[in-house]
Motif scaffolding. Structure first.
Motif, PDB file in Angstrom:
ATOM      1  N   ALA A  19       0.848  -1.192   0.000  1.00 19.92           N
ATOM      2  CA  ALA A  19       0.000   0.000   0.000  1.00 19.92           C
ATOM      3  C   ALA A  19       0.879   1.237   0.000  1.00 19.92           C
ATOM      4  O   ALA A  19       1.942   1.261   0.628  1.00 19.92           O
ATOM      5  N   GLY A  20       0.416   2.252  -0.724  1.00 16.36           N
ATOM      6  CA  GLY A  20       1.177   3.492  -0.790  1.00 16.36           C
ATOM      7  C   GLY A  20       0.578   4.425  -1.814  1.00 16.36           C
ATOM      8  O   GLY A  20      -0.639   4.427  -2.046  1.00 16.36           O
ATOM      9  N   TRP A  21       1.449   5.214  -2.450  1.00 18.21           N
ATOM     10  CA  TRP A  21       1.028   6.231  -3.399  1.00 18.21           C
ATOM     11  C   TRP A  21       1.403   5.816  -4.831  1.00 18.21           C
ATOM     12  O   TRP A  21       2.435   5.181  -5.047  1.00 18.21           O
ATOM     13  N   VAL A  22       0.576   6.211  -5.774  1.00 12.73           N
ATOM     14  CA  VAL A  22       0.864   5.941  -7.186  1.00 12.73           C
ATOM     15  C   VAL A  22       1.935   6.928  -7.642  1.00 12.73           C
ATOM     16  O   VAL A  22       1.680   8.129  -7.783  1.00 12.73           O
ATOM     17  N   HIS A  23       3.139   6.427  -7.862  1.00  7.09           N
ATOM     18  CA  HIS A  23       4.246   7.284  -8.271  1.00  7.09           C
ATOM     19  C   HIS A  23       4.110   7.667  -9.743  1.00  7.09           C
ATOM     20  O   HIS A  23       4.299   8.821 -10.112  1.00  7.09           O
ATOM     21  N   GLU A  24       3.801   6.694 -10.555  1.00 13.23           N
ATOM     22  CA  GLU A  24       3.521   6.946 -11.967  1.00 13.23           C
ATOM     23  C   GLU A  24       2.877   5.721 -12.598  1.00 13.23           C
ATOM     24  O   GLU A  24       2.922   4.618 -12.043  1.00 13.23           O
ATOM     25  N   VAL A  25       2.259   5.916 -13.770  1.00  8.74           N
ATOM     26  CA  VAL A  25       1.673   4.832 -14.552  1.00  8.74           C
ATOM     27  C   VAL A  25       2.280   4.892 -15.945  1.00  8.74           C
ATOM     28  O   VAL A  25       2.288   5.946 -16.586  1.00  8.74           O
ATOM     29  N   ARG A  26       2.821   3.752 -16.407  1.00  6.20           N
ATOM     30  CA  ARG A  26       3.431   3.679 -17.734  1.00  6.20           C
ATOM     31  C   ARG A  26       2.608   2.727 -18.591  1.00  6.20           C
ATOM     32  O   ARG A  26       2.555   1.524 -18.320  1.00  6.20           O
ATOM     33  N   ASP A  27       1.977   3.262 -19.619  1.00  8.52           N
ATOM     34  CA  ASP A  27       1.175   2.454 -20.529  1.00  8.52           C
ATOM     35  C   ASP A  27       1.981   2.201 -21.798  1.00  8.52           C
ATOM     36  O   ASP A  27       2.280   3.122 -22.565  1.00  8.52           O
ATOM     37  N   LEU A  28       2.363   0.925 -22.019  1.00  5.21           N
ATOM     38  CA  LEU A  28       3.222   0.570 -23.161  1.00  5.21           C
ATOM     39  C   LEU A  28       2.468  -0.196 -24.238  1.00  5.21           C
ATOM     40  O   LEU A  28       3.075  -0.885 -25.045  1.00  5.21           O
ATOM     41  N   GLY A  60      -6.086   0.217 -12.574  1.00  5.73           N
ATOM     42  CA  GLY A  60      -4.674   0.545 -12.500  1.00  5.73           C
ATOM     43  C   GLY A  60      -4.260   1.630 -13.481  1.00  5.73           C
ATOM     44  O   GLY A  60      -3.407   2.458 -13.171  1.00  5.73           O
ATOM     45  N   LEU A  61      -4.872   1.647 -14.673  1.00  6.00           N
ATOM     46  CA  LEU A  61      -4.513   2.622 -15.692  1.00  6.00           C
ATOM     47  C   LEU A  61      -5.119   3.996 -15.430  1.00  6.00           C
ATOM     48  O   LEU A  61      -4.517   5.024 -15.746  1.00  6.00           O
ATOM     49  N   ASP A  62      -6.301   4.032 -14.849  1.00  7.50           N
ATOM     50  CA  ASP A  62      -7.031   5.293 -14.720  1.00  7.50           C
ATOM     51  C   ASP A  62      -6.720   6.057 -13.434  1.00  7.50           C
ATOM     52  O   ASP A  62      -7.071   7.227 -13.305  1.00  7.50           O
ATOM     53  N   VAL A  63      -6.099   5.411 -12.482  1.00  5.27           N
ATOM     54  CA  VAL A  63      -5.867   6.074 -11.202  1.00  5.27           C
ATOM     55  C   VAL A  63      -4.862   7.219 -11.359  1.00  5.27           C
ATOM     56  O   VAL A  63      -3.864   7.101 -12.077  1.00  5.27           O
ATOM     57  N   ALA A  64      -5.160   8.350 -10.732  1.00 11.12           N
ATOM     58  CA  ALA A  64      -4.303   9.532 -10.852  1.00 11.12           C
ATOM     59  C   ALA A  64      -3.045   9.387 -10.001  1.00 11.12           C
ATOM     60  O   ALA A  64      -3.053   8.726  -8.961  1.00 11.12           O
ATOM     61  N   ARG A  65      -1.968  10.021 -10.465  1.00 13.90           N
ATOM     62  CA  ARG A  65      -0.732  10.039  -9.680  1.00 13.90           C
ATOM     63  C   ARG A  65      -0.988  10.597  -8.282  1.00 13.90           C
ATOM     64  O   ARG A  65      -1.785  11.499  -8.110  1.00 13.90           O
ATOM     65  N   GLU A  66      -0.297  10.012  -7.310  1.00 10.56           N
ATOM     66  CA  GLU A  66      -0.361  10.385  -5.895  1.00 10.56           C
ATOM     67  C   GLU A  66      -1.631   9.916  -5.205  1.00 10.56           C
ATOM     68  O   GLU A  66      -1.833  10.204  -4.020  1.00 10.56           O
ATOM     69  N   SER A  67      -2.488   9.168  -5.905  1.00 14.72           N
ATOM     70  CA  SER A  67      -3.611   8.517  -5.230  1.00 14.72           C
ATOM     71  C   SER A  67      -3.067   7.427  -4.319  1.00 14.72           C
ATOM     72  O   SER A  67      -1.998   6.850  -4.567  1.00 14.72           O
ATOM     73  N   VAL A  68      -3.802   7.149  -3.243  1.00 12.12           N
ATOM     74  CA  VAL A  68      -3.399   6.103  -2.311  1.00 12.12           C
ATOM     75  C   VAL A  68      -4.097   4.805  -2.712  1.00 12.12           C
ATOM     76  O   VAL A  68      -5.327   4.766  -2.852  1.00 12.12           O
ATOM     77  N   VAL A  69      -3.308   3.743  -2.902  1.00 14.48           N
ATOM     78  CA  VAL A  69      -3.868   2.464  -3.339  1.00 14.48           C
ATOM     79  C   VAL A  69      -3.272   1.340  -2.511  1.00 14.48           C
ATOM     80  O   VAL A  69      -2.187   1.472  -1.925  1.00 14.48           O
ATOM     81  N   SER A  70      -3.988   0.236  -2.463  1.00 16.95           N
ATOM     82  CA  SER A  70      -3.415  -1.009  -1.962  1.00 16.95           C
ATOM     83  C   SER A  70      -3.518  -2.040  -3.075  1.00 16.95           C
ATOM     84  O   SER A  70      -4.487  -2.051  -3.833  1.00 16.95           O
ATOM     85  N   THR A 100      -6.051  15.572 -10.034  1.00 26.86           N
ATOM     86  CA  THR A 100      -5.114  15.467 -11.159  1.00 26.86           C
ATOM     87  C   THR A 100      -4.229  16.711 -11.282  1.00 26.86           C
ATOM     88  O   THR A 100      -3.181  16.663 -11.915  1.00 26.86           O
ATOM     89  N   GLN A 101      -4.642  17.837 -10.684  1.00 29.68           N
ATOM     90  CA  GLN A 101      -3.856  19.069 -10.720  1.00 29.68           C
ATOM     91  C   GLN A 101      -3.098  19.217  -9.396  1.00 29.68           C
ATOM     92  O   GLN A 101      -3.641  19.688  -8.400  1.00 29.68           O
ATOM     93  N   LEU A 102      -1.832  18.791  -9.393  1.00 30.90           N
ATOM     94  CA  LEU A 102      -1.027  18.851  -8.180  1.00 30.90           C
ATOM     95  C   LEU A 102      -0.263  20.181  -8.123  1.00 30.90           C
ATOM     96  O   LEU A 102       0.223  20.652  -9.154  1.00 30.90           O
ATOM     97  N   PRO A 103      -0.143  20.781  -6.932  1.00 27.39           N
ATOM     98  CA  PRO A 103       0.574  22.060  -6.827  1.00 27.39           C
ATOM     99  C   PRO A 103       2.083  21.932  -7.032  1.00 27.39           C
ATOM    100  O   PRO A 103       2.764  22.924  -7.259  1.00 27.39           O
ATOM    101  N   LEU A 104       2.617  20.719  -6.893  1.00 24.43           N
ATOM    102  CA  LEU A 104       4.020  20.469  -7.226  1.00 24.43           C
ATOM    103  C   LEU A 104       4.165  19.014  -7.634  1.00 24.43           C
ATOM    104  O   LEU A 104       3.262  18.206  -7.419  1.00 24.43           O
TER     105      LEU A 104
END
Length: 434
Positions: A19-28, A60-70, A100-104
């Protein structure tokens, strides 16, 4: 959260829930990767679009960066993954969706101004480099506490709301205390002195201090962490010995327990624990060496305080931690004892890093009459400090001690450009929130 596994502990063959934060999603294309980040590190989550449940992949593909997931699933060995393993998920639970709009940018790919970082400190600490600073800060505080205990000192906690300032003057934050005027304490100095006259004898404190100085520099704060020590039956030389011991212990603790954080900051190879005794220069030697550098427009004379440019020039000349001793009595506080054989010289000392002052200390005046005279010489009313002075009538032993700036220790140890990078939520002239 029961049965949670830190990402760093996930081993091939394990069935885990991370469990933690979505750092990034890479769709290949036919395959995608979700990178999950927690306190211990990052791990790759493999999403095979043709092999897995469609709803699972979409989550997994649609979740925004920095969302908390397990994520629950099996850990597989994968040499191409950043950590050599990956999780093949059976379930992805979005526990908290991020805007989706992060301040940093917590990934650090896009830099942010320091003011933006401080306004959004929670997000800022999701960056490995920033988190590393505060893991190291925590280790410094643990190490100095252990060092104090090794010196047989007792940890104390003194009031931060007081009736009078430690040193008087205008550097006080006044507050209303049940209809009375009170102040935020500038230092635990007077209280820790009272404690050496108690049965505790040798004490230390790690706590906040408040200075209403209108500074706006990279090395000043209006609320800071002071690491304080005071011991009965110590003179100023023994206090310096203890100071050197504690500072070295802080470096040793970081070297021993924070290698990963030092590597994150790019300091692992250059980080050094101070060795040998810190040089001890008299004030007179210090101003002579500063004058000899030629860095100042005007030569310093006896009684001058050391300007920032002078401290910097001397620091470059000495090149390591060092003490300045035997300051003129007239520029040290009333509670600093003078030398017995020369009342123009105090037992006060400063301990310096080449970049700046870290410590101020000295032997204290323990004789009642001399203490009261010191108040009067500095224009302070002894009656306002009766709670303090009267205890010197009842058998106060000779004693000495010092105060060390916690943030300055972190700042100089890690080579930080601004002291605000060493404190979670800085308080300065412009910043009262968050």
């Amino acid at each position: 959260m029961q049965n949670r596994t830190y990402t760093a502990d996930a081993e091939p063959g394990d069935s885990v829930t991370v469990a933690g934060w979505v750092h990034e999603v890479r769709d290949l294309g036919g395959i995608a990767f979700l990178i999950l980040r927690d306190k211990s590190g990052k791990i790759q989550i493999k999403l095979e679009k043709d092999e897995m449940d469609e709803e699972l992949v979409e989550t997994g593909l649609d979740v925004a960066r920095e969302s908390v997931v397990s994520v629950s699933g099996d850990v597989k060995e994968e040499p191409r993954a950043p950590t050599g393993v990956e999780v093949v998920p059976e379930d992805i639970d979005v526990m908290a969706e991020a805007d989706t709009q992060l301040p940093l940018d917590p990934s650090g790919k896009v830099d942010a101004e320091l003011s933006t970082r401080l306004d959004n400190r929670t997000l800022d600490l999701r960056k490995d480099e920033v988190k590393a600073v505060f893991e190291i800060r925590a280790e410094i505080l643990r190490s100095v506490r252990d060092a104090f205990r090794g010196l047989n000192a007792t940890e104390i906690n003194t009031p931060k709301i007081v009736a009078t300032g430690t040193e008087g003057g205008t550097e006080l934050f006044p507050i209303t205390y049940f209809g009375q005027e009170a102040f935020m304490n500038q230092s635990p100095q007077l209280f820790k002195q009272l404690m050496v006259g108690s049965g505790l004898e040798r004490v230390f404190e790690v706590g906040p201090i408040f200075r209403a100085e209108e500074h706006n520099t990279p090395r000043h704060l209006n609320e800071a962490t002071s690491i304080d020590f005071e011991s009965a039956f110590f003179d100023h030389t023994e206090a310096m010995d203890a100071c050197e011991h504690v500072v070295k212990a802080a470096y040793e603790g970081v070297a021993e327990n924070c290698q990963r954080e030092l590597e994150t900051l790019g300091l692992a190879e250059e980080f050094e624990v101070p060795e040998g005794e810190f040089p001890r220069l008299t004030y007179e030697e210090a101003i002579e060496r500063i004058n000899a550098t030629g860095e100042l427009d005007e030569q310093l004379v006896w009684g001058d305080d050391l300007p920032t440019e002078g401290e910097r020039a001397l620091g470059e000349d000495v090149g390591e931690h060092y003490f300045i001793t035997d300051w003129p009595s007239e520029i040290k506080p009333f509670y600093i004892k003078d030398h017995d054989d020369d009342e123009t010289l105090s037992t006060g000392f400063d301990m310096m890093h080449p970049r700046m002052e870290l410590v101020s200390g000295g032997q204290r005046e323990h004789r009642f009459e001399h203490l009261v005279a010191g108040f009067e010489q500095q224009g302070l009313d002894p009656d306002q400090f009766e709670y303090y002075t009267k205890m010197f009538k009842y058998g106060m032993p000779p004693h000495a001690g010092w105060g060390l700036g916690g943030e300055r220790l972190v700042m100089t140890m890690l080579g930080l450009d601004n002291i605000r990078e060493a404190v979670l939520f800085p308080r300065d002239r412009q910043r009262l929130s968050p």
